[in-house]
Design a protein around this motif. Sequence first.
Motif, PDB file in Angstrom:
ATOM      1  N   ASN A 153       0.955  -1.335  -0.018  1.00 35.50           N
ATOM      2  CA  ASN A 153      -0.038  -0.092   0.031  1.00 35.50           C
ATOM      3  C   ASN A 153       0.854   1.400  -0.102  1.00 35.50           C
ATOM      4  N   ALA A 154       2.055   1.394   0.541  1.00 33.44           N
ATOM      5  CA  ALA A 154       2.890   2.504   0.696  1.00 33.44           C
ATOM      6  C   ALA A 154       3.644   2.738  -0.787  1.00 33.44           C
ATOM      7  N   ILE A 155       3.915   1.789  -1.314  1.00 32.71           N
ATOM      8  CA  ILE A 155       4.823   1.988  -2.592  1.00 32.71           C
ATOM      9  C   ILE A 155       4.032   2.670  -3.779  1.00 32.71           C
ATOM     10  N   PRO A 156       2.445   2.622  -3.830  1.00 29.12           N
ATOM     11  CA  PRO A 156       1.834   3.164  -4.901  1.00 29.12           C
ATOM     12  C   PRO A 156       1.736   4.683  -4.438  1.00 29.12           C
ATOM     13  N   PHE A 157       1.651   4.860  -3.180  1.00 33.34           N
ATOM     14  CA  PHE A 157       1.452   6.190  -2.400  1.00 33.34           C
ATOM     15  C   PHE A 157       2.336   7.161  -2.795  1.00 33.34           C
ATOM     16  N   LEU A 158       3.656   6.594  -2.841  1.00 33.06           N
ATOM     17  CA  LEU A 158       4.989   7.357  -3.084  1.00 33.06           C
ATOM     18  C   LEU A 158       5.054   7.763  -4.472  1.00 33.06           C
ATOM     19  N   GLY A 159       4.210   7.318  -5.413  1.00 31.80           N
ATOM     20  CA  GLY A 159       4.193   7.515  -6.840  1.00 31.80           C
ATOM     21  C   GLY A 159       3.640   8.690  -7.132  1.00 31.80           C
ATOM     22  N   ARG A 160       3.918   9.381  -8.511  1.00 32.97           N
ATOM     23  CA  ARG A 160       3.417  10.469  -8.911  1.00 32.97           C
ATOM     24  C   ARG A 160       1.932  10.994  -8.711  1.00 32.97           C
ATOM     25  N   THR A 161       0.990  10.090  -8.596  1.00 37.23           N
ATOM     26  CA  THR A 161      -0.470  10.466  -8.480  1.00 37.23           C
ATOM     27  C   THR A 161      -0.499  10.353  -6.909  1.00 37.23           C
ATOM     28  N   ARG A 162      -0.024   9.458  -6.137  1.00 28.30           N
ATOM     29  CA  ARG A 162      -0.302   9.408  -4.781  1.00 28.30           C
ATOM     30  C   ARG A 162      -1.462   8.578  -4.486  1.00 28.30           C
ATOM     31  N   ARG A 163      -1.906   7.808  -5.194  1.00 29.84           N
ATOM     32  CA  ARG A 163      -3.054   6.940  -5.006  1.00 29.84           C
ATOM     33  C   ARG A 163      -2.514   5.584  -4.206  1.00 29.84           C
ATOM     34  N   ALA A 164      -3.332   5.278  -3.281  1.00 32.98           N
ATOM     35  CA  ALA A 164      -3.202   3.834  -2.576  1.00 32.98           C
ATOM     36  C   ALA A 164      -3.359   2.736  -3.502  1.00 32.98           C
ATOM     37  N   LEU A 165      -3.132   1.517  -3.235  1.00 38.85           N
ATOM     38  CA  LEU A 165      -3.339   0.601  -4.139  1.00 38.85           C
ATOM     39  C   LEU A 165      -5.035   0.102  -4.238  1.00 38.85           C
ATOM     40  N   HIS A 166      -5.762   0.403  -3.229  1.00 37.18           N
ATOM     41  CA  HIS A 166      -6.958   0.179  -3.481  1.00 37.18           C
ATOM     42  C   HIS A 166      -7.865   1.119  -4.506  1.00 37.18           C
ATOM     43  N   ASP A 167      -7.298   2.362  -4.591  1.00 39.72           N
ATOM     44  CA  ASP A 167      -7.644   3.310  -5.506  1.00 39.72           C
ATOM     45  C   ASP A 167      -7.278   3.042  -6.714  1.00 39.72           C
ATOM     46  N   ARG A 168      -6.091   2.384  -7.280  1.00 38.47           N
ATOM     47  CA  ARG A 168      -5.365   2.220  -8.458  1.00 38.47           C
ATOM     48  C   ARG A 168      -6.247   0.845  -8.842  1.00 38.47           C
ATOM     49  N   ILE A 169      -6.431  -0.067  -8.003  1.00 38.26           N
ATOM     50  CA  ILE A 169      -7.351  -1.217  -8.398  1.00 38.26           C
ATOM     51  C   ILE A 169      -8.636  -1.022  -8.977  1.00 38.26           C
ATOM     52  N   CYS A 170      -9.186  -0.118  -8.404  1.00 40.14           N
ATOM     53  CA  CYS A 170     -10.811   0.383  -8.618  1.00 40.14           C
ATOM     54  C   CYS A 170     -10.933   1.622  -9.702  1.00 40.14           C
ATOM     55  N   ASP A 171      -9.484   2.105  -9.928  1.00 37.36           N
ATOM     56  CA  ASP A 171      -9.429   3.415 -10.762  1.00 37.36           C
ATOM     57  C   ASP A 171     -10.532   4.434 -10.165  1.00 37.36           C
ATOM     58  N   THR A 172     -10.098   4.602  -8.912  1.00 35.96           N
ATOM     59  CA  THR A 172     -10.764   5.715  -8.125  1.00 35.96           C
ATOM     60  C   THR A 172      -9.816   6.930  -7.731  1.00 35.96           C
ATOM     61  N   HIS A 173     -10.231   7.855  -7.268  1.00 33.67           N
ATOM     62  CA  HIS A 173      -9.663   9.108  -6.808  1.00 33.67           C
ATOM     63  C   HIS A 173     -10.185   9.665  -5.707  1.00 33.67           C
ATOM     64  N   VAL A 174      -9.487  10.034  -4.574  1.00 32.99           N
ATOM     65  CA  VAL A 174     -10.011  11.121  -3.259  1.00 32.99           C
ATOM     66  C   VAL A 174      -9.501  12.503  -3.616  1.00 32.99           C
ATOM     67  N   VAL A 175     -10.563  13.029  -3.819  1.00 35.93           N
ATOM     68  CA  VAL A 175     -10.481  14.622  -4.374  1.00 35.93           C
ATOM     69  C   VAL A 175     -11.314  15.435  -3.081  1.00 35.93           C
ATOM     70  N   LEU A 176     -10.881  16.522  -3.205  1.00 34.54           N
ATOM     71  CA  LEU A 176     -11.578  17.693  -2.626  1.00 34.54           C
ATOM     72  C   LEU A 176     -12.949  17.862  -2.985  1.00 34.54           C
ATOM     73  N   ASP A 177     -13.842  18.051  -1.927  1.00 33.06           N
ATOM     74  CA  ASP A 177     -15.081  18.277  -2.616  1.00 33.06           C
ATOM     75  C   ASP A 177     -15.246  19.628  -2.996  1.00 33.06           C
ATOM     76  N   GLU A 178     -15.256  20.114  -4.231  1.00 28.47           N
ATOM     77  CA  GLU A 178     -15.501  21.277  -4.674  1.00 28.47           C
ATOM     78  C   GLU A 178     -16.429  22.071  -4.022  1.00 28.47           C
ATOM     79  N   ARG A 179     -17.684  21.451  -3.916  1.00 29.36           N
ATOM     80  CA  ARG A 179     -18.629  22.350  -3.223  1.00 29.36           C
ATOM     81  C   ARG A 179     -18.391  23.004  -2.139  1.00 29.36           C
TER      82      ARG A 179
END
Length: 131
Positions: free
Chosen positions: A89-115
Amino acid sequence: LAVAGAILVPLLALWWDLKRFRTPGRYLMQLRVVDRYGLPPTRRALIIRNVFRYFQLWCSALFGVPTVAGFVVAAIIDDVLGYLVLIVNAIPFLGRTRRALHDRICDTHVVLDERSSRGEFKPFPSATKDK
């Protein structure tokens, strides 16, 4: 009690995600989970995301009971799986997009709620009602 918590906490987080609520941490940090197009993820993606997200906790619950009973092999498996999941889980977090393994597997992103960042998001609608 710890085993029950290790099972119930991930199920509660999954229920929150499926109901389109935010977990307390995401609520406080004004974050939300989206797919690659900025839309809410599908139910399937949310379930897979939560399974991988809480995999280490579930492994600890699964192997924690035999460990308490004195089975040394279960304790070793628990430790190895725990550290392996932590490293994976830590290795992908160190990457360019800083996404955890579970986000990479599901192609999801955690973003700031613009509202919430534009001031349009009302966190407690019941508190703004006229009394």
